[in-house]
Scaffold this active site. Structure first.
Site, PDB file in Angstrom:
ATOM      1  N   THR A  23       0.860  -1.177   0.000  1.00 16.89           N
ATOM      2  CA  THR A  23       0.000   0.000   0.000  1.00 16.89           C
ATOM      3  C   THR A  23       0.899   1.230   0.000  1.00 16.89           C
ATOM      4  O   THR A  23       1.944   1.248   0.634  1.00 16.89           O
ATOM      5  CB  THR A  23      -1.010  -0.014   1.174  1.00 16.89           C
ATOM      6  OG1 THR A  23      -2.054   0.930   0.902  1.00 16.89           O
ATOM      7  CG2 THR A  23      -0.385   0.323   2.515  1.00 16.89           C
ATOM      8  N   CYS A  29      -3.071   7.284   8.251  1.00 12.84           N
ATOM      9  CA  CYS A  29      -3.667   5.946   8.147  1.00 12.84           C
ATOM     10  C   CYS A  29      -2.683   4.888   8.646  1.00 12.84           C
ATOM     11  O   CYS A  29      -1.500   5.150   8.796  1.00 12.84           O
ATOM     12  CB  CYS A  29      -4.000   5.625   6.692  1.00 12.84           C
ATOM     13  SG  CYS A  29      -5.173   6.756   5.957  1.00 12.84           S
ATOM     14  N   HIS A  46      -5.719  -1.189   4.909  1.00 11.77           N
ATOM     15  CA  HIS A  46      -5.288   0.220   4.958  1.00 11.77           C
ATOM     16  C   HIS A  46      -6.435   0.993   5.614  1.00 11.77           C
ATOM     17  O   HIS A  46      -7.377   1.411   4.940  1.00 11.77           O
ATOM     18  CB  HIS A  46      -5.021   0.692   3.531  1.00 11.77           C
ATOM     19  CG  HIS A  46      -4.567   2.124   3.396  1.00 11.77           C
ATOM     20  ND1 HIS A  46      -3.617   2.497   2.468  1.00 11.77           N
ATOM     21  CD2 HIS A  46      -4.923   3.260   4.033  1.00 11.77           C
ATOM     22  CE1 HIS A  46      -3.422   3.821   2.539  1.00 11.77           C
ATOM     23  NE2 HIS A  46      -4.226   4.312   3.478  1.00 11.77           N
TER      24      HIS A  46
END
Lengths: 160, 198
Positions: A23, A29, A46
């Site tokens: 990712t 995040c 994620h």
């Protein structure tokens, strides 16, 4: 041949070795990475915020609590055993600081706390985490070995 | 958040006038021609925002200005690091190279660029809508575009299912590229559209 599988924002994917889950551009995040080292399967989520707060209509991969539940059940479906699951996490940065203003809501810290709590709740050991700071991270997770490569723009690259 | 075609057209017009003023301000500042695309209006899920800003881990200089007043929102400029460096060199009238990640002078120059551009944008928007709006102190981050964007969108600790924003591409000659997005807060959208009688 291993494939690199892209996990988007508020997205969740599982796969088998030798595939890699990745990712890009984690800020506040968190990338949650969980695998079973024996059957060599794993997954990545994620997540963006700590809790869905009972908002069941939305995308479960967006929140730490709902994503954890879904991630674990998807990994178990690939043949993993819950007692063997191991977790690594990265992200939770604070990208901006406003001069003169205390950071009232450090969303990155809150995300990291929520993910750690959720792992405890499911009894999954957190092997290592790379969270905080004020920089973005791109991560690659090898679901077979459990290696987590963390790349940054100005703060180096490492495998944890 | 669903919007009608009429609302979309009105927002595009707001973007057109506001971003036009911002681009003109940048052009005056840099003494270069700056072109601007026709603004797009997006009402999309967070997951889809990535496709609008491109590579999530590309290094960008991002200037973030909170908009305060009767219709608050967020104004954000994305410049690839090379473009930001060219802009700073044009401002300083110097070809000297520097490290944007560390150079505080360069960083504060960029914040000032953001301040001037957002002020121009807001003056146009206020004239157009009659709603008083002011920029806050600009913040700058030089890092991965996606990482910065998520921090901006999640700053308040909540997220609507759909993100609405007006998106304008900027390009300057030579070799400056950028993107300007304006995100009205949820209640602000109704106020802005209401002021235009829509």
């Amino acid at each position: 041949m291993s494939n690199v599988i892209n996990v988007g924002m508020a997205d969740l994917k599982t796969t088998k070795a030798p595939n890699i889950l990745m990712t890009a551009g984690l800020g506040s995040c968190i990338g949650i990475c969980i695998h079973d080292p024996i059957v060599k399967v794993g997954g990545m989520a994620h997540i963006m915020l700590p809790s869905a707060n009972g908002n069941n209509g939305g995308n479960p991969a967006k929140y730490a609590d709902s994503a954890m539940e879904l991630l674990i059940s998807d990994i178990l479906r690939l043949g993993a055993q819950k007692s063997r699951l191991r977790a690594k996490i990265a992200g939770g940065a604070q990208m901006f600081s406003f001069p003169g203003k205390p950071p009232v809501l450090k969303i990155g810290d809150r995300n990291a706390e929520a993910v750690t709590e959720e792992l405890k709740r499911f009894g999954i050991p957190l092997v290592i985490s790379d969270v905080g700071g004020s920089f973005g991270r791109t991560i690659h997770f090898d679901v077979g070995t459990g290696d987590l490569k963390v790349r940054t723009i100005n703060h180096g690259e490492k495998v944890i | 958040m669903e919007i009608t075609q009429l609302q979309r057209d009105a927002l595009r017009e707001i973007g057109n006038i506001g971003s036009g003023h911002a681009a003109t301000a940048l052009s005056t500042l840099l003494q270069r021609r700056i072109d601007m695309s026709v603004p797009e209006v997006w009402a999309i899920s967070f997951e889809e925002v990535a496709s609008v800003i491109g590579q999530l881990d590309s290094p960008q200089a991002v200037i973030y200005v909170k908009v305060e007043g009767d219709a608050p929102g967020k104004a954000v400029f994305f410049f690839p690091v090379e473009s930001a460096e060219i802009m700073v060199q044009a401002l300083f009238g110097s070809k000297e190279s520097f490290n944007l990640f560390e150079d505080e002078m360069a960083q504060s120059a960029l914040k000032e660029v953001g301040n001037i551009m957002v002020s121009s944008f807001l003056i146009a928007l206020t004239q157009f809508s009659g709603i008083p709006l002011q920029p806050s102190v600009p913040a700058l981050a030089v890092d991965m575009a996606g990482a910065i964007l998520d921090a901006i969108l999640l700053e308040d600790g909540s997220l609507e299912d759909k993100v609405l924003f007006i998106d304008t591409q900027l390009s300057g000659i030579p070799q400056i590229e950028g993107q300007f997005i304006f995100l009205p807060n949820d209640g602000s959208l109704r106020k802005l559209l209401g002021a235009l009688g829509i």
